[in-house]
Every structure is written in structure tokens, then in C-alpha cells.
Design a protein around this motif. Structure first.
Motif, PDB file in Angstrom:
ATOM      1  N   TYR A 276     -28.184  21.506 -20.099  1.00  0.00           N
ATOM      2  CA  TYR A 276     -27.033  21.564 -21.004  1.00  0.00           C
ATOM      3  C   TYR A 276     -27.385  22.343 -22.276  1.00  0.00           C
ATOM      4  N   LEU A 277     -28.599  22.117 -22.779  1.00  0.00           N
ATOM      5  CA  LEU A 277     -29.020  22.789 -24.011  1.00  0.00           C
ATOM      6  C   LEU A 277     -29.117  24.302 -23.815  1.00  0.00           C
ATOM      7  N   VAL A 278     -29.746  24.707 -22.719  1.00  0.00           N
ATOM      8  CA  VAL A 278     -29.949  26.144 -22.477  1.00  0.00           C
ATOM      9  C   VAL A 278     -28.623  26.836 -22.142  1.00  0.00           C
ATOM     10  N   ALA A 279     -27.779  26.187 -21.340  1.00  0.00           N
ATOM     11  CA  ALA A 279     -26.486  26.779 -20.975  1.00  0.00           C
ATOM     12  C   ALA A 279     -25.597  26.961 -22.194  1.00  0.00           C
ATOM     13  N   SER A 280     -25.568  25.961 -23.068  1.00  0.00           N
ATOM     14  CA  SER A 280     -24.712  26.058 -24.264  1.00  0.00           C
ATOM     15  C   SER A 280     -25.265  27.085 -25.257  1.00  0.00           C
ATOM     16  N   ALA A 281     -26.601  27.157 -25.384  1.00  0.00           N
ATOM     17  CA  ALA A 281     -27.197  28.166 -26.275  1.00  0.00           C
ATOM     18  C   ALA A 281     -26.893  29.577 -25.769  1.00  0.00           C
ATOM     19  N   SER A 282     -26.977  29.775 -24.467  1.00  0.00           N
ATOM     20  CA  SER A 282     -26.683  31.089 -23.872  1.00  0.00           C
ATOM     21  C   SER A 282     -25.238  31.485 -24.140  1.00  0.00           C
ATOM     22  N   ALA A 283     -24.317  30.535 -23.988  1.00  0.00           N
ATOM     23  CA  ALA A 283     -22.893  30.825 -24.208  1.00  0.00           C
ATOM     24  C   ALA A 283     -22.614  31.138 -25.667  1.00  0.00           C
ATOM     25  N   GLU A 284     -23.226  30.366 -26.571  1.00  0.00           N
ATOM     26  CA  GLU A 284     -22.939  30.544 -28.005  1.00  0.00           C
ATOM     27  C   GLU A 284     -23.476  31.867 -28.532  1.00  0.00           C
ATOM     28  N   LEU A 285     -24.539  32.369 -27.955  1.00  0.00           N
ATOM     29  CA  LEU A 285     -25.094  33.659 -28.368  1.00  0.00           C
ATOM     30  C   LEU A 285     -24.017  34.745 -28.310  1.00  0.00           C
ATOM     31  N   PHE A 286     -23.249  34.760 -27.235  1.00  0.00           N
ATOM     32  CA  PHE A 286     -22.180  35.760 -27.069  1.00  0.00           C
ATOM     33  C   PHE A 286     -20.930  35.378 -27.859  1.00  0.00           C
ATOM     34  N   ALA A 287     -20.647  34.081 -27.925  1.00  0.00           N
ATOM     35  CA  ALA A 287     -19.451  33.633 -28.636  1.00  0.00           C
ATOM     36  C   ALA A 287     -19.514  33.988 -30.115  1.00  0.00           C
ATOM     37  N   ASP A 288     -20.714  33.941 -30.714  1.00  0.00           N
ATOM     38  CA  ASP A 288     -20.843  34.232 -32.143  1.00  0.00           C
ATOM     39  C   ASP A 288     -20.683  35.712 -32.448  1.00  0.00           C
ATOM     40  N   ILE A 289     -21.034  36.565 -31.510  1.00  0.00           N
ATOM     41  CA  ILE A 289     -20.816  38.008 -31.704  1.00  0.00           C
ATOM     42  C   ILE A 289     -19.318  38.282 -31.799  1.00  0.00           C
ATOM     43  N   ALA A 290     -18.534  37.534 -31.008  1.00  0.00           N
ATOM     44  CA  ALA A 290     -17.080  37.672 -31.056  1.00  0.00           C
ATOM     45  C   ALA A 290     -16.500  37.069 -32.331  1.00  0.00           C
ATOM     46  N   LEU A 291     -17.108  36.001 -32.825  1.00  0.00           N
ATOM     47  CA  LEU A 291     -16.597  35.297 -34.011  1.00  0.00           C
ATOM     48  C   LEU A 291     -16.957  35.969 -35.324  1.00  0.00           C
ATOM     49  N   ALA A 292     -18.132  36.590 -35.407  1.00  0.00           N
ATOM     50  CA  ALA A 292     -18.707  37.045 -36.682  1.00  0.00           C
ATOM     51  C   ALA A 292     -17.753  37.865 -37.560  1.00  0.00           C
ATOM     52  N   PRO A 293     -17.044  38.880 -37.032  1.00  0.00           N
ATOM     53  CA  PRO A 293     -16.188  39.676 -37.921  1.00  0.00           C
ATOM     54  C   PRO A 293     -15.105  38.845 -38.618  1.00  0.00           C
ATOM     55  N   MET A 294     -14.422  37.990 -37.881  1.00  0.00           N
ATOM     56  CA  MET A 294     -13.355  37.185 -38.476  1.00  0.00           C
ATOM     57  C   MET A 294     -13.912  36.104 -39.401  1.00  0.00           C
TER      58      MET A 294
END
Length: 329
Positions: A136-154
Motif C-alpha cells: 500500500y505504501l509503495v503503490a500510493s507513493a508511486s501514484a502521488e509522484l505523478f499526481a503532484d506533477i499535475a497539481l503543482a501549477p494550480m
């Protein structure tokens, strides 16, 4: 009198309802592309609705972090904000919040399902169960890595709008000005501190949620999950989400303070902010954030699970030991 515009609107609503009904009635295979995209849709709805709803609380929390001398507490912070900008001032930053967290939610929840399934396949059923917390820890960390690239500008736009008086009051005004003055880097200079905040937060959010759900069904709920009503299952989801929210707030709060200050300033660094604020300074606004993130995390899991129920998506049961492992034990 004939009203083409009204007729078109009715047709559009009818098409929308028809699409949702078709999705609900269709058989969706667990782990299929359709399943994963609909999970992403559930994540998008859960994140954008909850984050946008608590914009006033988030605005006060950010101002407490960047200007603690003026914004001393939650209630006084609300008072100062209303005196300075009126009631409309409490909604400042809603647009970048809505769009930013829509993208983040889609990738966070959608990719979590992707990585969880793929890592389970790589490990095999017995190791996947034995090492499920790590999975669960590794799967969620992997997902958040990409999610934050999408979030950062806004996120950068939102913090600038909420914490820098006189800079800009809307997304339309702030984004072009940031790009004109600082270039593309203005939107991504906070991505590293965002990772420092969001990745530990998301790891705790997903792993703590999964294990809390497991514990609640084992020790607190008298019936097995399969025998519980949908309403009771959603209740368990909400309670587990709130518990996970409190823990992940504490884990991620210092990095959240750094992100708030860094996106307000030009040319600052995360290390510089940490040196100036000190250990005590980075914990400013913790109570406000626990109140905000605990409720928000619980509602996110509730909405996400509700979307799964409404769309009739397969909802895998709580983790159980595979039969060969049970026999060996």
C-alpha cells in the motif's frame, strides 16, 4: 414559442443520464482499463469537491503559516480575512483549487489502483498479503509522484492568490502574471516540497486507511464485510478515512508549511524556509489542518466509495490470507 436552446439542454441532460445509466448497468471487470478510468473519475470527484468546499479554512491556514503575527488563530484569522476582503474574500483561490485537485485526484486514486494491482501481480498472492502494508505504501507513493506533477501549477497559483496581498485575486489574473514575471519555473518550483508534503501524506492516507478498514471489520463490526449493508460499509469507510486523515496530517504538516511560504516568495528555497521558521514555526496551523484534513480525508474516501457503489464497480473484499497460507499456519 419553440426554444432550441432549452431543447438542446434537455437533450444534453438526457444523454448524460443515459451515459451514467449505461456505465452503471455495464459489467466492469476488476483491473480493466474501464475500471481504472472510472476509479480515476471517482478520485477526481472526491478531491475537487472536498478541497473546493474547504477553501475558506485552507485560506486561513495558509495565512497563519506565512503571516503568524497577523493571523494568530483560526477564528481570529477568519475575522481578519472578512474585515480585509469581505465574505467573498473567503472564497479566494477556489478556481485553482478546483482544477488542481481534479487532476490530482484523478491520478492519485486511478494510479493507486493501477500500481496496487500490478505490484500484487509481481509479488504473487502470498507475498502480496504478507507484505500488504508495504505494498500500500509503495503503490500510493508511486501514484502521488505523478499526481503532484499535475497539481503543482494550480497549487502555486492558489497559494500566491491566497497569501500575497495585492498580487492577484483570480486564476485568470495570477497565472499570466506569474508566467510573465518568472517563467514556467514559477509553477513548478514548489513541486519538490510538494512531494515532501504529499507523498508521506498519501502513503499514510492509503496504508492507514486500508489497515484501519481491515481492523474495523475484524474487531469492531460484528458481521463480515460481505454481510454488511452498503450504508454500513460506507460508514466504515468514513470512520477509517477520518482516522487516516489525522495521522497523515501530522506526518505531512512541516512540509505543508514550507510549500505555503515557498509559493508566496520569489527565489526562496525549502532549506532557507526551514532555517528561518525553525522547528516550532513549521508546526503553526496544525490544529486547523487536522480539522481540515481529517474531515476532508474522511469525505474523500466516502465519496470515492460512493462512486464505486453508484457505478456498480467491483469492490474487492478486505485483505484475507490466501488459502495455502492459511493451511500452512
Amino acid at each position: 414559442m419553440d426554444d432550441p436552446g432549452g431543447r438542446r439542454a434537455l437533450q444534453a441532460r438526457s444523454v448524460g443520464r443515459g451515459w451514467l445509466q449505461a456505465v452503471r448497468e455495464a459489467s466492469v471487470e476488476y483491473g480493466s482499463t474501464r475500471y481504472l478510468l472510472l476509479c480515476g473519475l471517482g478520485g477526481m470527484l472526491s478531491c475537487c469537491l472536498t478541497h473546493t468546499a474547504i477553501v475558506p479554512l485552507h485560506l486561513v491556514k495558509c495565512r497563519m503559516q506565512v503571516d503568524p503575527g497577523r493571523y494568530k488563530g483560526i477564528l481570529s484569522g477568519f475575522g481578519v480575512t472578512v474585515r480585509d476582503n469581505g465574505l467573498r474574500g473567503l472564497a479566494r483561490g477556489w478556481a485553482p483549487t478546483f482544477f488542481g485537485y481534479s487532476l490530482q485526484g484523478f491520478f492519485k486514486f486511478g494510479l493507486y489502483e493501477v500500481f496496487k494491482i500490478r505490484y500484487e501481480e509481481l509479488l504473487g498472492p502470498e507475498k502480496a498479503y504478507a507484505w500488504r502494508t508495504g505494498l500500500y505504501l509503495v503503490a500510493s507513493a508511486s501514484a502521488e509522484l505523478f499526481a503532484d506533477i499535475a497539481l503543482a501549477p494550480m497549487e502555486a497559483v492558489k497559494v500566491r492568490v491566497q497569501t500575497q496581498p495585492g498580487y492577484a485575486s483570480t486564476l485568470r489574473a495570477a497565472a499570466p502574471r506569474m508566467y510573465g514575471e518568472e517563467g514556467l519555473w514559477a509553477f513548478y518550483k514548489g513541486v519538490a516540497p510538494l512531494w515532501l508534503r504529499q507523498i508521506p501524506y498519501t502513503m499514510m492516507k492509503f496504508a492507514c486507511f486500508e489497515r484501519t478498514v481491515e481492523a474495523l471489520y475484524k474487531y469492531a463490526v460484528p458481521k463480515p464485510q460481505s454481510q454488511c449493508t452498503k450504508a454500513k460499509q460506507l460508514g466504515v469507510t468514513f470512520v477509517a478515512g477520518y482516522i487516516a486523515g489525522v495521522f497523515c496530517t501530522i506526518v505531512s504538516h512541516p512540509a505543508d508549511s514550507v510549500v505555503s511560504v515557498l509559493n508566496k516568495e520569489k527565489g526562496g528555497t525549502a532549506l532557507g524556509v526551514l532555517r528561518r521558521r525553525g522547528f516550532v514555526g513549521v508546526w503553526k496551523g496544525l490544529f486547523a489542518r487536522i480539522l481540515m484534513i481529517g474531515t476532508l480525508t474522511a469525505l474523500q474516501w466516502f465519496i470515492y466509495d460512493l462512486v464505486k457503489v453508484y457505478l456498480k464497480l467491483p469492490r474487492p473484499p478486505v485483505a484475507q490470507a490466501p488459502e495455502p497460507l492459511k493451511k500452512r499456519k
